[in-house]
Every structure is written in structure tokens, then in C-alpha cells.
Design a protein around this motif. Structure first.
Motif, PDB file in Angstrom:
ATOM      1  N   SER A 145      18.710  19.685 -86.395  1.00 19.12           N
ATOM      2  CA  SER A 145      17.249  19.545 -86.400  1.00 19.12           C
ATOM      3  C   SER A 145      16.851  18.103 -86.109  1.00 19.12           C
ATOM      4  CB  SER A 145      16.664  19.963 -87.753  1.00 19.12           C
ATOM      5  OG  SER A 145      16.902  21.329 -88.018  1.00 19.12           O
ATOM      6  N   PHE A 146      15.724  17.964 -85.455  1.00 20.46           N
ATOM      7  CA  PHE A 146      15.165  16.639 -85.161  1.00 20.46           C
ATOM      8  C   PHE A 146      14.254  16.223 -86.303  1.00 20.46           C
ATOM      9  CE2 PHE A 146      11.494  14.283 -83.399  1.00 20.46           C
ATOM     10  CZ  PHE A 146      12.154  13.139 -82.998  1.00 20.46           C
ATOM     11  N   ALA A 147      14.424  15.008 -86.795  1.00 24.73           N
ATOM     12  CA  ALA A 147      13.585  14.477 -87.872  1.00 24.73           C
ATOM     13  C   ALA A 147      12.928  13.191 -87.374  1.00 24.73           C
ATOM     14  CB  ALA A 147      14.415  14.190 -89.113  1.00 24.73           C
ATOM     15  N   PRO A 148      11.604  13.179 -87.211  1.00 23.97           N
ATOM     16  CA  PRO A 148      10.940  11.998 -86.662  1.00 23.97           C
ATOM     17  C   PRO A 148      10.750  10.895 -87.689  1.00 23.97           C
ATOM     18  CG  PRO A 148       9.320  13.678 -87.157  1.00 23.97           C
ATOM     19  CD  PRO A 148      10.671  14.286 -87.448  1.00 23.97           C
ATOM     20  N   ALA A 149      10.673   9.674 -87.192  1.00 23.46           N
ATOM     21  CA  ALA A 149      10.399   8.534 -88.071  1.00 23.46           C
ATOM     22  C   ALA A 149       9.060   8.730 -88.766  1.00 23.46           C
ATOM     23  CB  ALA A 149      10.375   7.248 -87.248  1.00 23.46           C
ATOM     24  N   ILE A 163      18.893   8.060 -83.737  1.00 22.00           N
ATOM     25  CA  ILE A 163      18.963   8.182 -82.276  1.00 22.00           C
ATOM     26  C   ILE A 163      17.982   7.245 -81.578  1.00 22.00           C
ATOM     27  CG2 ILE A 163      19.760  10.568 -82.378  1.00 22.00           C
ATOM     28  CD1 ILE A 163      16.939  11.460 -81.677  1.00 22.00           C
ATOM     29  N   SER A 164      17.243   6.430 -82.329  1.00 15.64           N
ATOM     30  CA  SER A 164      16.323   5.503 -81.672  1.00 15.64           C
ATOM     31  C   SER A 164      16.054   4.313 -82.578  1.00 15.64           C
ATOM     32  CB  SER A 164      14.996   6.190 -81.332  1.00 15.64           C
ATOM     33  OG  SER A 164      14.208   6.368 -82.500  1.00 15.64           O
ATOM     34  N   GLU A 165      15.633   3.230 -81.974  1.00 19.57           N
ATOM     35  CA  GLU A 165      15.129   2.107 -82.759  1.00 19.57           C
ATOM     36  C   GLU A 165      13.795   2.526 -83.392  1.00 19.57           C
ATOM     37  OE1 GLU A 165      16.633  -0.596 -83.368  1.00 19.57           O
ATOM     38  OE2 GLU A 165      18.156  -0.828 -81.803  1.00 19.57           O
ATOM     39  N   PRO A 166      13.454   1.990 -84.580  1.00 21.63           N
ATOM     40  CA  PRO A 166      12.179   2.375 -85.209  1.00 21.63           C
ATOM     41  C   PRO A 166      10.976   2.160 -84.308  1.00 21.63           C
ATOM     42  CG  PRO A 166      13.550   1.177 -86.763  1.00 21.63           C
ATOM     43  CD  PRO A 166      14.256   1.108 -85.436  1.00 21.63           C
ATOM     44  N   GLU A 167      10.966   1.041 -83.547  1.00 23.68           N
ATOM     45  CA  GLU A 167       9.813   0.752 -82.698  1.00 23.68           C
ATOM     46  C   GLU A 167       9.748   1.646 -81.472  1.00 23.68           C
ATOM     47  OE1 GLU A 167      13.060  -2.340 -81.931  1.00 23.68           O
ATOM     48  OE2 GLU A 167      12.084  -1.402 -83.649  1.00 23.68           O
ATOM     49  N   LYS A 197       5.258   5.238 -81.137  1.00 23.85           N
ATOM     50  CA  LYS A 197       4.544   5.305 -79.859  1.00 23.85           C
ATOM     51  C   LYS A 197       3.139   5.849 -80.059  1.00 23.85           C
ATOM     52  CE  LYS A 197       8.737   5.927 -77.090  1.00 23.85           C
ATOM     53  NZ  LYS A 197       9.532   6.874 -76.269  1.00 23.85           N
ATOM     54  N   TYR A 198       3.000   6.826 -80.950  1.00 27.03           N
ATOM     55  CA  TYR A 198       1.681   7.390 -81.237  1.00 27.03           C
ATOM     56  C   TYR A 198       0.783   6.340 -81.876  1.00 27.03           C
ATOM     57  CZ  TYR A 198      -1.727  10.816 -82.955  1.00 27.03           C
ATOM     58  OH  TYR A 198      -2.866  11.527 -83.216  1.00 27.03           O
ATOM     59  N   ALA A 199       1.342   5.601 -82.849  1.00 24.37           N
ATOM     60  CA  ALA A 199       0.561   4.548 -83.496  1.00 24.37           C
ATOM     61  C   ALA A 199       0.161   3.479 -82.487  1.00 24.37           C
ATOM     62  CB  ALA A 199       1.368   3.928 -84.643  1.00 24.37           C
ATOM     63  N   ALA A 200       1.104   3.129 -81.594  1.00 31.77           N
ATOM     64  CA  ALA A 200       0.805   2.111 -80.585  1.00 31.77           C
ATOM     65  C   ALA A 200      -0.292   2.585 -79.642  1.00 31.77           C
ATOM     66  CB  ALA A 200       2.068   1.768 -79.791  1.00 31.77           C
ATOM     67  N   ALA A 201      -0.282   3.884 -79.312  1.00 32.34           N
ATOM     68  CA  ALA A 201      -1.316   4.416 -78.428  1.00 32.34           C
ATOM     69  C   ALA A 201      -2.693   4.296 -79.075  1.00 32.34           C
ATOM     70  CB  ALA A 201      -1.013   5.878 -78.091  1.00 32.34           C
ATOM     71  N   LEU A 202      -2.751   4.554 -80.396  1.00 31.30           N
ATOM     72  CA  LEU A 202      -4.032   4.437 -81.088  1.00 31.30           C
ATOM     73  C   LEU A 202      -4.435   2.973 -81.228  1.00 31.30           C
ATOM     74  CD1 LEU A 202      -3.606   7.117 -83.877  1.00 31.30           C
ATOM     75  CD2 LEU A 202      -4.989   7.269 -81.822  1.00 31.30           C
ATOM     76  N   LEU A 258      -1.917  11.664 -77.171  1.00 28.91           N
ATOM     77  CA  LEU A 258      -1.549  10.259 -76.970  1.00 28.91           C
ATOM     78  C   LEU A 258      -2.518   9.574 -76.019  1.00 28.91           C
ATOM     79  CD1 LEU A 258       2.339  10.501 -76.758  1.00 28.91           C
ATOM     80  CD2 LEU A 258       0.952   9.791 -78.687  1.00 28.91           C
ATOM     81  N   GLY A 259      -3.732   9.317 -76.483  1.00 28.94           N
ATOM     82  CA  GLY A 259      -4.649   8.518 -75.678  1.00 28.94           C
ATOM     83  C   GLY A 259      -5.911   9.234 -75.274  1.00 28.94           C
ATOM     84  N   ALA A 260      -6.940   8.426 -74.992  1.00 31.24           N
ATOM     85  CA  ALA A 260      -8.254   8.948 -74.649  1.00 31.24           C
ATOM     86  C   ALA A 260      -8.260   9.661 -73.303  1.00 31.24           C
ATOM     87  CB  ALA A 260      -9.277   7.808 -74.644  1.00 31.24           C
ATOM     88  N   ASP A 261      -7.494   9.145 -72.351  1.00 28.92           N
ATOM     89  CA  ASP A 261      -7.491   9.755 -71.022  1.00 28.92           C
ATOM     90  C   ASP A 261      -6.963  11.181 -71.090  1.00 28.92           C
ATOM     91  OD1 ASP A 261      -7.931   9.348 -68.138  1.00 28.92           O
ATOM     92  OD2 ASP A 261      -5.781   9.688 -67.995  1.00 28.92           O
ATOM     93  N   THR A 262      -5.923  11.389 -71.905  1.00 29.27           N
ATOM     94  CA  THR A 262      -5.383  12.743 -72.081  1.00 29.27           C
ATOM     95  C   THR A 262      -6.408  13.651 -72.734  1.00 29.27           C
ATOM     96  OG1 THR A 262      -3.159  11.838 -72.319  1.00 29.27           O
ATOM     97  CG2 THR A 262      -3.508  14.078 -73.105  1.00 29.27           C
ATOM     98  N   LEU A 263      -7.092  13.129 -73.749  1.00 27.20           N
ATOM     99  CA  LEU A 263      -8.106  13.925 -74.440  1.00 27.20           C
ATOM    100  C   LEU A 263      -9.235  14.306 -73.485  1.00 27.20           C
ATOM    101  CD1 LEU A 263      -8.900  14.980 -77.278  1.00 27.20           C
ATOM    102  CD2 LEU A 263     -10.226  12.890 -77.564  1.00 27.20           C
ATOM    103  N   GLU A 264      -9.622  13.378 -72.634  1.00 23.94           N
ATOM    104  CA  GLU A 264     -10.690  13.655 -71.678  1.00 23.94           C
ATOM    105  C   GLU A 264     -10.279  14.741 -70.693  1.00 23.94           C
ATOM    106  OE1 GLU A 264     -12.321  10.983 -68.187  1.00 23.94           O
ATOM    107  OE2 GLU A 264     -13.139  10.334 -70.106  1.00 23.94           O
ATOM    108  N   LYS A 265      -9.034  14.679 -70.214  1.00 25.28           N
ATOM    109  CA  LYS A 265      -8.562  15.686 -69.271  1.00 25.28           C
ATOM    110  C   LYS A 265      -8.475  17.067 -69.918  1.00 25.28           C
ATOM    111  CE  LYS A 265      -5.963  12.437 -66.394  1.00 25.28           C
ATOM    112  NZ  LYS A 265      -4.627  11.956 -65.974  1.00 25.28           N
ATOM    113  N   LEU A 266      -8.187  17.105 -71.211  1.00 31.26           N
ATOM    114  CA  LEU A 266      -8.106  18.385 -71.903  1.00 31.26           C
ATOM    115  C   LEU A 266      -9.435  19.129 -71.872  1.00 31.26           C
ATOM    116  CD1 LEU A 266      -5.935  17.566 -75.047  1.00 31.26           C
ATOM    117  CD2 LEU A 266      -5.340  19.075 -73.164  1.00 31.26           C
TER     118      LEU A 266
END
Length: 476
Positions: A205-209, A223-227, A233-238, A324-332
Motif C-alpha cells: 500500500s502507498f502511504a503519503p507524507a 520512496i521520496s524526499e519529504p519536500e 507538492k499540494y501545499a506548494a501549489a496552494l 492542484l491549482g486555480a488553472d485546473t479548477l477553472e478548466k474543470l
């Protein structure tokens, strides 16, 4: 003191750096960062002095000339940077900012014997700027902090390097994106998905940070660095917000460009037409023009667009959708079709070994060789194979490990192994027998000879049936 130091000094004196003529990014206004710390002491002192001067003229009986001078001083203290910004906007042909119209309205008020309104206009606008920045920063900060990977303080840098294994007990936070290798648990992933339902974690199973181990105990491989984690990435997008205006904002900016010139032309027409027609005196005409200019700036209208983005992202997250971001939300908003991947919608997005098909060796030996070949890989397929083997991996047997898209090339106990997709084997110039293979089959060649393949399967999600019903109820 060089030019840069002087600029810094004047910026500090104003309380904050004046915005660029075009907002620095094509906008008519600044978007405050989530680390916005307030207006700064110089700005607070300026506004306090300006407010005190206004109160002096209302509480004390002063000569008209003295009162006028005091109110002019109040207006300059509160808004001299607005005058500079308006002048820079005129030079840059950026006429849509609030600064220009408020300064014009303030000047007209002083010219028409309404000095109190002239002093209050820049003071109120500065307070509006402060409130706007505070609200913007607050929204961005609250959203980013909620999903930012939590730091439990229990992990050292050595613990969370990619490839390392750590034990996560109930109540602890997953420090980075990882894959479960041993044990089982239930995880609270609401910090990322907004969904309060606990998720079951099993080997593979995958467990996200940022997720919390709510019950149970598991061993995971980082499997990844914390950053570089999904939640980071989601926090950085916001945090980044919408540094680039989206198509909708650009459209409305273009549509509102005629607004300020139209307001200025209307003001000139009213100043001439109203007194000539006898409908109003010149003083009354000036008052009406000042009111028009005070409300004609489109910045407040355009500001609602990024505010709506933040609210939309928060609402989507509350419903379990990560945008992940305003542009994606707008396209939705214009979407007419949505394609759902099977993994994560109908399945748990983790693999398990379903069968082993080989004619060259017994299945147990085949699995052991495959597990050693995949031992250093961080892919979900590799984790499933290693978990299915369950034995101890002898690192000394593994040499020349190289992971490529589609699989691995490695030497196990001196024997070259190629393990992965059909495409990988073809690229390596290896022959694969004809047959119908599943899309998740992992093929293995030993010393250039095809040895067989492992069929992987995904576990059907516990809420797969309910998910399909929910999608159907939504019109999908």
C-alpha cells in the motif's frame, strides 16, 4: 548609500513595497503571501497619525484654513504612497488601479470644499488594502497549513532518506511518501484528501507524507524526499497560489479596461453638462464625479476571482478531491467528460502477486530471483514481489542494479537478469513467446533466456461499489 539601499529605505518607510504598475504579474493588485505578517509598524504609525489628525479637526473648533491644512496633512500622511503609485501607473499607462481614482476623488473633494472626505478617502483605501491582504494571506495560510506534511519531531534526516525503512506506530505521522512492506494498519489521510474515513494499509500500500497511522503498526520503505512528496507538492501549489492569472481573470481584466476611461469621460461630461443644464451646481457636480471615481475601480471585482479559487480548492478538498491549482479548477468548470483510472477508484492502488508462470524453474525459485532483482526498486510492482517472497534479501547477491522506465536490469549472484514489461525486454533485444499477457505482467529473462512472468493483481477497494453508485448519482 546606493540606489538599492535607498529604495529599500523608502519601501520600509511606506510600510511595504509599492506594487508594480501592472501588479508585477499582469494583475491590477497584489496577492498577499501566506507568510504576510501585517502592514508593518511604519504603516500602522502613519495611519494612526492620519486618523488622529482627522479626529482633531472634528473634535476641536479650528479656523477653516487651519482645519484644511490639518486634513491635507492627514491625507498626505495616509496616502502619499498612493499618489506615487498613481503617478507611476499613469507613466506606465496602467490606469485601472484603485490608487489613481481614489487620489483623483480625494483631490476633487478638497477642491469642492469637502476636505474631510478628501482626507478619509486615502485612509479608508489603505485600511481596505490591509484587510484585503490579511484575508488573502489567511485563506492561503489556512489551506496550506492543513495539508502541509506534519513534522512529528520524531524522525531524523537519516530515517527519511529514500530507500530507508522505518517503523510507524499508531499516532505517528508518515514523514514522506512511502510503501508498506510489513504489517497492517489504518491510516488517517484527511490532511491530504479531506476524507475522514480511515484507509487500510497492507504490504504494497502507498502511504503519503502527512498521513497519520491511526491504528496498527507497519514497516514502510521511504520512496521520496519529504519536500518531493505528494502532500508537499499540494501545499506548494496552494502557497504559490495563482501567480499567473488564469484565462478567466485575463478575460475580465480586458473587459474592465474601458471602465476607468469611461468613468473619467463621464466625470468630465457631468462637470460640464450638469451646471449648464441647471440640474446641479458646479459643487454638486464635483461631488457626483468624486463618487463615480471612488466606485469605478474594477480591482475589487477582479479580486473576487482568486478568492473564489481558494474557496473552490477548499470545498473540493473537503469533498475528497485534490485540485492542484486555480488553472485546473477553472478548466474543470468547462469539463464535459471525466476519465477515471481504475487504480484508486475501483482498486486500492496496490499490487499483489496473483500467479507465477514459468517453465524454466520452480515458482518459489523464480519468485526468489525476482525479489532479489527488484529489492532496490521503489516501484509498487517491486514492493508486491518482495512482499510476496517474504524471505530475507541477501544484498551481497545483487550487483549492477539499474532501474529504467518499465523495469530493472541487474546481476543476481553473477547472473544477468532483466525484469519488467514486454517493452523493456524488447528494447533489450530479448525474445518473448507469443501469448496473451495481462497489462500488469512482469516478465523475466535470465542470461538472455525468457524464464516466465509474474501476474500482478490489484485489490478491489472496499468502497468500490459505493464509489460507482456515487458517480452514477452525480450523473457520470
Amino acid at each position: 548609500m546606493d540606489k538599492q539601499d535607498k529604495t529599500s529605505f523608502w519601501a520600509k518607510l511606506r510600510g511595504s513595497a509599492a506594487p508594480e504598475a501592472d501588479g508585477g504579474d499582469g494583475r491590477l493588485f497584489r496577492l498577499a503571501d501566506e507568510d504576510y505578517a501585517g502592514p508593518g509598524l511604519p504603516m500602522i504609525l502613519r495611519l494612526a497619525v492620519a486618523a488622529a489628525l482627522v479626529l482633531v479637526t472634528t473634535l476641536l473648533t479650528l479656523a477653516d484654513s487651519v482645519s484644511l491644512l490639518v486634513l491635507i496633512a492627514a491625507a498626505l500622511v495616509a496616502g502619499y504612497d498612493l499618489v506615487l503609485s498613481a503617478w507611476n501607473g499613469i507613466r506606465a499607462r496602467a490606469l485601472l488601479q484603485e490608487d489613481l481614482l481614489i487620489v483623483a476623488a480625494s483631490v476633487i473633494s478638497f477642491c469642492t470644499a469637502q476636505p474631510l472626505q478628501g482626507a478619509l478617502a486615502p485612509l479608508i483605501l489603505q485600511l481596505a488594502f490591509i484587510l484585503r491582504d490579511y484575508v488573502q494571506a489567511g485563506m492561503k495560510r489556512s489551506l496550506a497549513d492543513v495539508i502541509d506534511p506534519a513534522d512529528s519531531g520524531d524522525w531524523s534526516d537519516a530515517d527519511i532518506t529514500p530507500g530507508s525503512a522505518v517503523r510507524v506506530e499508531a499516532g505517528r505521522i508518515f514523514p514522506a511518501d512511502c510503501v508498506v512492506t510489513e504489517g497492517s494498519a489504518y491510516a488517517d489521510l484527511s490532511t491530504l484528501t479531506g476524507d475522514a474515513a480511515l484507509r487500510e494499509l497492507r504490504p504494497g500500500s502507498f502511504a503519503p507524507a502527512g498521513g497519520e497511522c491511526a491504528d496498527g503498526e507497519v514497516t514502510v520503505q521511504i520512496i521520496s524526499e519529504p519536500e518531493a512528496s505528494l502532500s508537499a507538492k499540494y501545499a506548494a501549489a496552494l502557497r504559490k497560489g495563482a501567480l499567473e492569472p488564469t484565462a478567466a481573470e485575463k478575460k475580465w481584466t480586458r473587459l474592465t479596461k474601458p471602465l476607468v476611461p469611461a468613468a473619467l469621460m463621464l466625470g468630465v461630461i457631468l462637470l460640464v453638462a450638469l451646471p449648464l443644464s441647471g440640474a446641479a451646481t458646479l459643487t454638486a457636480a464635483f461631488h457626483r464625479v468624486a463618487a463615480i471615481m471612488a466606485v469605478a475601480a474594477p480591482g475589487s471585482v477582479l479580486l473576487t476571482i482568486p478568492s473564489a479559487w481558494y474557496v473552490g480548492i477548499a470545498a473540493a478538498r473537503k469533498s475528497g478531491a485534490v485540485v492542484l491549482g486555480a488553472d485546473t479548477l477553472e478548466k474543470l468548470s468547462d469539463s464535459r467528460a471525466v476519465v477515471f483510472g481504475k487504480s484508486g477508484t475501483l482498486t486500492e492502488k496496490n499490487y499483489m502477486v496473483a500467479s507465477i508462470k514459468t517453465t524454466k524453474m520452480d515458482p518459489a525459485t523464480f519468485l526468489k530471483v525476482a525479489a532479489h532483482a527488484e529489492a532496490r526498486s521503489s516501484s509498487q510492482a517491486a514492493q508486491a514481489i518482495v512482499a510476496a517472497y517474504g524471505g530475507k534479501i541477501d544484498d551481497a547477491l545483487v550487483q549492477n542494479f539499474r532501474e529504467t522506465p518499465g523495469g530493472v536490469l541487474v546481476t543476481v549472484d553473477g547472473i544477468p537478469i532483466v525484469l519488467g514489461t514486454r517493452s523493456l525486454l524488447r528494447q533489450a533485444g530479448l525474445a518473448i513467446p507469443d501469448g496473451n499477457y495481462s497489462a500488469t505482467a512482469v516478465h523475466m529473462c535470465v542470461s538472455g533466456i525468457y524464464a516466465g512472468h509474474i501476474d500482478l493483481s490489484e485489490t478491489v477497494s472496499r468502497d468500490a461499489v459505493e464509489t460507482v453508485h456515487e458517480l452514477s448519482r452525480c450523473g457520470v
